[in-house]
Write an enzyme that holds these catalytic residues in place. Sequence first.
Site, short mmCIF file in Angstrom:
data_model
loop_
_atom_site.label_atom_id
_atom_site.label_comp_id
_atom_site.label_asym_id
_atom_site.label_seq_id
_atom_site.Cartn_x
_atom_site.Cartn_y
_atom_site.Cartn_z
CB SER A 108 -0.96 -0.05 1.20
OG SER A 108 -1.90 0.98 1.14
CG ASP A 245 -2.87 4.04 -1.41
OD1 ASP A 245 -3.61 3.91 -2.40
OD2 ASP A 245 -2.99 3.34 -0.38
CG ASP A 249 -6.20 0.72 -0.61
OD1 ASP A 249 -5.41 1.69 -0.58
OD2 ASP A 249 -6.19 -0.17 0.26
#
Length: 462
Positions: A108, A245, A249
């Site tokens: 992430s 990012d 998400d």
Amino acid sequence: MPIFGTDGVRGLANGVLTADLALSLAQATAVVLGQGRTAEARKAEGKRLTAVVGRDPRVSGHFISAAVAAGLASSGVDVLDAGVIPTPALAFLVADRDADFGVMISASHNPAPDNGIKIFARGGVKLPDVVEARIEAAMSGEKLLPTGAGVGRISRFSDAEDRYVVHLLGSLPNQLDGIHVVLDCAHGAAAGVSPETFRDAGARVTVIGADPDGLNINDGVGSTHLDQLAEAVVRHGADIGIAHDGDADRCLAVDAAGKVIDGDQIMAILAVSMKERGHLTDDTLVATVMSNLGLHVAMREHGITVRQTAVGDRYVLEDMNAGGYALGGEQSGHVIMSEYATTGDGLLTGLHLVAEMARTKKTAAELASVMTVYPQVLINVRGVDRTRVNDDGGLLAAVREIESELGDTGRVLLRASGTEPLVRVMVEAADAESVQRHAERLADVVRERLALSGGVDAVAGT
């Protein structure tokens, strides 16, 4: 220590997260997720178990995804290798292809040396804690290990991105014609698909942060570093900037003047729009306890109920699923639109935000003005006994006193860390000076009443 955290397995690639661990985790996943009633019924019909595997572009994703694919195939699972795609795309494709589960390799918003493994069950939904615990336990048990024709096949999922783009475009209530958008793709998984989708939707697009080399993901760009996006929006005279990012998400935005529009403001804009169009189930928005007080005030003024959950998009999603709600999310930019997605989707969120600009002919700043962001101060008090945060009489009395002084114009929140001897003190109110004063006062009480050792770090003030 358990290997699963709040969002899958995450850590330093080749440190915590090795090829051996990835292989073993994949094999254990095949054991646990291949045993349900649906999976057994499929096998009884002669159908093979199938999993979709995707990754973000960080360099370690190559060996980790190879290990995951090998572990699944050695367990008799056919693997559809989707390559570099956003996490929400992986979740969508699991449902779209009626796969038994999916595995996303991504860390992430973390820096490039880290990586992670997120597992999605049938339908593209995140796993509950109890299933993650079963998978972890299965890592030390017997593996499936079929032979001959029973082993899995690994094939390229050649139209994965196209399916996702068509899905996103089909969700839009209107085109984005006339809107100039700057996209910051964080040198991440959205670098290819996000610009393509916004252009196909009719927007004029300028792109930054879209040259991933495997090592520059999230490096000074993306939703955790908005300065470059703000500068680019102003320099190009764009209408709005959208930041993702690393695994896309999340979505944060900046208006034409470079002012940040955070996840709470985005949710407020979408909630009001969805209510007007009859798409907001029970006129309800789901948010976490960390959402700004201004969101609650704005939603109350528009006749929208705000339900609160613990911090974490999984808890937002659980509440949304339980009540059938259509919209929820976090201040950080994880926004879930359950009509179209089973998880936070930064592309979907950004598209619908810009679509609202095109529909209403309003600027991003005008839309964001639906909510006033209250000043907020967050202080981490370290070296304290976090287990007593909810039952120390002196501390609770101090909280009640401050709440009484703030009345309806402010809010106090104490949160114990789940892993450290740390308590988070958060205070919001209309007046910035009083917010700082009350937060520091309460932090002193926490330090005094719950002290073990250590000090205090001021984290943020808005």
